[in-house]
Design a protein around this motif. Structure first.
Motif, mmCIF file in Angstrom:
data_model
loop_
_atom_site.group_PDB
_atom_site.id
_atom_site.type_symbol
_atom_site.label_atom_id
_atom_site.label_comp_id
_atom_site.label_asym_id
_atom_site.label_seq_id
_atom_site.Cartn_x
_atom_site.Cartn_y
_atom_site.Cartn_z
ATOM 1 N N UNK A 86 50.678 85.593 16.321
ATOM 2 C CA UNK A 86 50.644 84.786 15.112
ATOM 3 C C UNK A 86 49.256 84.842 14.471
ATOM 4 N N UNK A 87 49.207 84.805 13.149
ATOM 5 C CA UNK A 87 47.985 85.095 12.404
ATOM 6 C C UNK A 87 47.413 83.837 11.767
ATOM 7 N N UNK A 88 46.094 83.675 11.853
ATOM 8 C CA UNK A 88 45.416 82.496 11.309
ATOM 9 C C UNK A 88 44.743 82.822 9.977
ATOM 10 N N UNK A 89 45.217 82.237 8.877
ATOM 11 C CA UNK A 89 44.466 82.347 7.625
ATOM 12 C C UNK A 89 43.165 81.555 7.719
ATOM 13 N N UNK A 90 42.242 81.837 6.828
ATOM 14 C CA UNK A 90 40.944 81.159 6.893
ATOM 15 C C UNK A 90 41.078 79.648 6.766
ATOM 16 N N UNK A 91 41.758 79.196 5.719
ATOM 17 C CA UNK A 91 41.888 77.764 5.497
ATOM 18 C C UNK A 91 43.345 77.438 5.193
ATOM 19 N N UNK A 92 43.991 76.773 6.136
ATOM 20 C CA UNK A 92 45.369 76.346 5.954
ATOM 21 C C UNK A 92 45.587 75.146 6.862
ATOM 22 N N UNK A 93 46.109 74.070 6.311
ATOM 23 C CA UNK A 93 46.294 72.864 7.109
ATOM 24 C C UNK A 93 47.602 72.196 6.727
ATOM 25 N N UNK A 94 48.079 71.309 7.610
ATOM 26 C CA UNK A 94 49.213 70.446 7.295
ATOM 27 C C UNK A 94 48.786 69.003 7.524
ATOM 28 N N UNK A 95 49.431 68.113 6.806
ATOM 29 C CA UNK A 95 49.092 66.688 6.860
ATOM 30 C C UNK A 95 50.330 65.898 7.268
ATOM 31 N N UNK A 96 50.202 65.145 8.355
ATOM 32 C CA UNK A 96 51.270 64.263 8.817
ATOM 33 C C UNK A 96 51.064 62.862 8.246
ATOM 34 N N UNK A 97 52.158 62.254 7.809
ATOM 35 C CA UNK A 97 52.142 60.883 7.307
ATOM 36 C C UNK A 97 52.344 59.923 8.477
ATOM 37 N N UNK A 98 51.428 58.984 8.651
ATOM 38 C CA UNK A 98 51.480 58.044 9.772
ATOM 39 C C UNK A 98 52.110 56.719 9.352
ATOM 40 N N UNK A 138 40.904 51.399 8.035
ATOM 41 C CA UNK A 138 42.131 51.957 8.604
ATOM 42 C C UNK A 138 42.008 53.385 9.115
ATOM 43 N N UNK A 139 40.787 53.963 9.079
ATOM 44 C CA UNK A 139 40.687 55.366 9.516
ATOM 45 C C UNK A 139 40.412 55.524 11.006
ATOM 46 N N UNK A 140 40.260 54.410 11.713
ATOM 47 C CA UNK A 140 40.048 54.417 13.171
ATOM 48 C C UNK A 140 38.924 55.367 13.581
ATOM 49 N N UNK A 141 37.785 55.151 12.960
ATOM 50 C CA UNK A 141 36.613 55.931 13.323
ATOM 51 C C UNK A 141 36.674 57.389 12.932
ATOM 52 N N UNK A 142 37.434 57.686 11.887
ATOM 53 C CA UNK A 142 37.533 59.070 11.422
ATOM 54 C C UNK A 142 38.718 59.830 11.980
ATOM 55 N N UNK A 143 39.521 59.183 12.817
ATOM 56 C CA UNK A 143 40.700 59.857 13.380
ATOM 57 C C UNK A 143 41.703 60.184 12.283
ATOM 58 N N UNK A 144 41.824 59.288 11.315
ATOM 59 C CA UNK A 144 42.814 59.446 10.255
ATOM 60 C C UNK A 144 42.141 59.599 8.894
ATOM 61 N N UNK A 145 42.868 60.231 7.979
ATOM 62 C CA UNK A 145 42.498 60.234 6.572
ATOM 63 C C UNK A 145 43.283 59.116 5.896
ATOM 64 N N UNK A 146 42.581 58.242 5.179
ATOM 65 C CA UNK A 146 43.236 57.114 4.522
ATOM 66 C C UNK A 146 43.017 57.235 3.018
ATOM 67 N N UNK A 147 44.081 57.033 2.271
ATOM 68 C CA UNK A 147 44.012 57.147 0.820
ATOM 69 C C UNK A 147 44.704 55.949 0.189
ATOM 70 N N UNK A 148 43.967 55.209 -0.649
ATOM 71 C CA UNK A 148 44.548 54.115 -1.426
ATOM 72 C C UNK A 148 44.851 54.654 -2.819
ATOM 73 N N UNK A 166 48.112 51.801 0.451
ATOM 74 C CA UNK A 166 47.298 52.757 1.211
ATOM 75 C C UNK A 166 48.193 53.594 2.112
ATOM 76 N N UNK A 167 47.759 54.841 2.344
ATOM 77 C CA UNK A 167 48.502 55.826 3.122
ATOM 78 C C UNK A 167 47.584 56.365 4.211
ATOM 79 N N UNK A 168 48.098 56.410 5.417
ATOM 80 C CA UNK A 168 47.335 56.904 6.558
ATOM 81 C C UNK A 168 47.914 58.257 6.967
ATOM 82 N N UNK A 169 47.044 59.261 7.087
ATOM 83 C CA UNK A 169 47.464 60.624 7.408
ATOM 84 C C UNK A 169 46.663 61.164 8.590
ATOM 85 N N UNK A 170 47.242 62.186 9.229
ATOM 86 C CA UNK A 170 46.506 62.948 10.230
ATOM 87 C C UNK A 170 46.624 64.426 9.881
ATOM 88 N N UNK A 171 45.474 65.095 9.775
ATOM 89 C CA UNK A 171 45.413 66.484 9.316
ATOM 90 C C UNK A 171 45.210 67.442 10.486
#
Length: 714
Positions: A113-125, A162-172, A183-188
């Motif tokens: 499997x091949x890794x592009x330079x920058x590609x991510x997915x975001x989970x909704x918590x 709500x980011x728990x010390x940087x564990x999550x990305x939080x967006x209001x 507000x929405x809590x995500x994990x990338x």
């Protein structure tokens, strides 16, 4: 009795139509939608769709690369999305020698499997309502600048809490034009690798000709995998990372569906403007979108001239060209649909109703001037919107419209530092140069910039173009192409070697006198320019628009409202729904297509309608395996009446059991006004049938190990 039956039938039809419209928050499903959905065929509870404390359907839905949707389909982090969503990553991994974009790619093992330079997915918590907390801090006496400052300060606190010390990305995010906040809590997860993709002749079958059209025959899918560290947490790419074991993955149904069956879609719709006033629609139809379309077409024509016949250039610019082409056709479709359906007139009638309500004594002080203020704003900004879309078209298509400004300012900073600071900064600048320059093709860049600066100078002057460009345009007899070619020859920014030489011997005057830096600077400064008068008009408009939405909801308090899309997770529900019979469709009913229709469109050697020989051989042998429908045909695409928009690309289409039956990838051009107004008769979502996807993975690609990894219901 007949009359009573007719009334009941009309009511039932209206209720059914209402149920199909809307992009709903998951946390509101139980209160607003669950009963309606279950009457239509949903067999799940709201808790099984969205739960904070237990795994649920939402845990299998991810935002893909910031602009699309994808779904987890195995316990080993396998991700399905659209081919066009993975297009940029696939193109990046491709070379003329290993052209995965054209020929496809299938990893035999996870190690392949091949890794592009920058590609991510975001989970909704999770998400929560913070409207009261934020709005209690503001009042009507505040101007818009002060209001925004107070709100942003509170948003920063909420995100930090709500980011728990940087564990999550939080967006209001604001909703209903600033009348509600959530507000929405995500994990990338940043380690996402390409697993498989069909060749472009399948994944992009039909090209621009079939884009936004029905009947469709496109295998628009690709496969990726999410990797994590040994504990299952997000981690940068490492050979030691392991496939993610997700909290939930989708079951895939091979049982098919019929017209009228329930269908729901979860995903990240990008932007709708269902509250847009009539003045905004008229502005888009007559000023903004025509400029967008014209600038896009000029840029595309210049790109294609150099992409044709040069495979390396084609691969390097494939993603940019595809994005520009997609929106070019979209915006033209919007112009046609909004005009044909007289959407502005419909909105104007709604605004007249609002004005009558606003003129009542109890409402007049707060809402009486809302509609006049909104209309006045659009009248003031029509020419500016045309200008802005010519300029945005230039910035969108041309690398060198913005690159000299951004890189040039970094080099100016570098040139003004002492030796110690330069040594510190040098690796960062030098390290970025390869990523910037290695895939650029200067003849194409010259053509694109020259043509689009010409267009901008000729068509955007009514709202005021920079004096620098106006002077150049007049001095060069209204044709800047020759000047642009000379500017490239003289510019520091046209050659990575020149930049490297500058880093060794920096001189700020070289940047300041550089013709491409000067051009880029005036373009970016004009793009960001806001006069005091414009700022005042914008502030008045924003307040009026907020009050318009607030007043409309007060005027019709019993109506169920959903907020405009803004790239937050939503659910839309409806049904498998045919369009009227169409002789162009090979299928027995006009809600699906089959491989027979794909083969009928086949044109050997054509860029848009060529097909791989193996697919033709499988069709002729009728070797469809377990993926054929009850009549023995191989289904390809299908229609639902779900309410989606851009950003929903790659979204899972689910049956009443929550099983995956397809992947959404497009809409129909007849309903292109759908971002502004929902049309229950015309609105359709076009999806690739999951049976076609699995057939292509299993029978066409010879990768049954990937299907075996999935959970299948049949």
């Amino acid at each position: 009795m007949k009359k009573l039956f007719l009334i009941l039938l009309i009511v039932a039809v209206k209720w059914n139509v209402q149920a199909d419209e809307g992009m709903w928050f998951l946390m509101h499903i139980e209160r607003l939608n669950e009963r309606d959905m279950q009457k239509m065929g949903l067999q799940l509870t709201a808790e099984e769709i969205y739960s904070i404390n237990h795994s649920s359907l939402k845990d299998a839905i991810v935002q893909f690369d910031g602009g699309c949707t994808a779904e987890i389909v195995s316990g080993q982090g396998l991700v399905l999305t659209n081919h066009h969503c993975g297009y940029g990553a696939i193109a990046e991994l491709s070379t003329p020698e290993n052209d995965y974009l054209t020929n496809g790619f299938w990893a035999s093992t996870q190690q392949d499997e091949l890794k592009p330079e920058e590609l991510s997915v975001r989970f909704f918590v999770r998400m929560d309502d913070v409207t009261d907390r934020i709005l209690r801090l503001v009042n009507d006496e505040m101007d818009e600048i002060e209001r925004e400052r107070v709100i942003n300060r509170e948003i920063a606190k909420i995100e930090q809490e709500n980011n728990e010390g940087g564990k999550y990305t939080v967006s209001v995010r604001p909703f209903y034009n600033g009348n509600e906040y959530y507000y929405f809590v995500y994990q990338d997860y940043p380690d996402v690798r390409l697993v498989g993709t069909p060749p472009a002749s399948i994944g992009k079958f039909g090209g621009d000709t079939d884009n936004w059209e029905w009947p469709r025959h496109t295998g628009d899918f690709s496969l990726f995998r999410v990797y994590a560290d040994a504990d299952g947490d997000p981690a940068p790419y490492s050979p030691d990372n392991v496939p993610l074991q997700p909290d939930y993955h989708l079951t895939i149904s091979l049982n098919g569906f019929d017209a009228g069956d329930f269908a729901m879609i979860l995903g990240y719709p990008g932007r709708t403007n269902r509250w847009m006033p009539s003045g905004g629609i008229n502005q888009n139809v007559h000023y903004a979108y025509p400029a967008w379309v014209e600038a896009s077409k000029v840029g595309m024509d210049q790109m294609k001239k150099h992409m044709d016949g040069n495979q390396e250039v084609k691969l390097n610019y494939a993603s940019t060209y595809s994005q520009v082409a997609n929106y070019w056709k979209n915006r033209q479709g919007m112009i046609d649909a909004l005009t044909q359906h007289q959407t502005a007139a419909t909105k104007a009638a709604q605004e007249a109703d609002f004005q009558r309500w606003a003129n009542k004594r109890k409402n007049r002080a707060r809402y009486g001037n809302v509609i006049p203020t909104i209309n006045n704003y659009y009248e003031q900004t029509n020419l500016q919107s045309r200008h802005d879309n010519y300029l945005i078209g230039l910035l969108r298509s041309s690398t060198f419209a913005a690159l000299p400004y951004s890189l040039g300012n970094a080099l100016l900073y570098y040139s003004r530092q002492n030796e110690a600071k330069r040594r510190e900064v040098y690796p960062q600048i030098d390290g970025n140069l390869s990523g910037i320059y290695d895939n650029l093709y200067l003849p194409l860049e010259k053509g694109v910039l020259g043509a689009l600066v010409n267009l901008y100078a000729a068509k955007a002057s009514e709202a005021g173009i920079p004096a620098y460009i106006e002077t150049l345009y007049e001095a060069n007899n209204s044709d800047l192409r020759g000047y642009i070619n000379t500017a490239f020859d003289q510019s520091l920014f046209s050659d990575k070697a020149k930049i490297t030489a500058f880093l060794a011997n920096p001189d700020s005057t070289l940047i300041q006198q550089d013709p491409l830096f000067q051009l880029s600077t005036v373009l970016l400064n004009r793009y960001r320019e806001t006069t005091p008068e414009q700022a005042e008009a914008e502030a008045g408009f924003q307040r009026a628009f907020r009050l318009f939405v607030e007043g409309t909801r007060k005027m019709n308090p019993r109506k169920k409202y959903y907020p405009d899309a803004n790239s937050t997770l939503r659910l839309t529900y409806g049904k498998i729904n045919p369009l009227p019979p169409d002789p162009a469709n090979d299928a027995s009913e006009n809600y699906f297509t089959t491989l027979k229709g794909t083969i009928a469109k086949y044109q050997p050697g054509d860029e848009e309608f060529d097909l791989p020989k193996r697919l033709i051989d499988l069709y002729e042998a009728k070797d469809f395996g377990r993926y054929a429908d009850k009549a023995g045909h191989l289904p390809v695409n299908f229609l639902t009446d779900n309410d989606i928009t851009g950003g929903n690309s790659g979204s899972p289409v689910l049956n009443g059991k929550g099983e995956l039956i397809g992947i959404a990838f497009d809409g129909n051009i007849e309903a292109m006004a759908g971002d502004v107004i929902f049309d229950p008769e015309l609105q359709r979502t076009i999806s690739v049938d999951i049976r076609y996807v699995l057939f292509l993975i299993d029978k066409f690609a010879g990768a049954p190990h990937l299907v075996e990894e999935m959970t299948i219901a049949e």
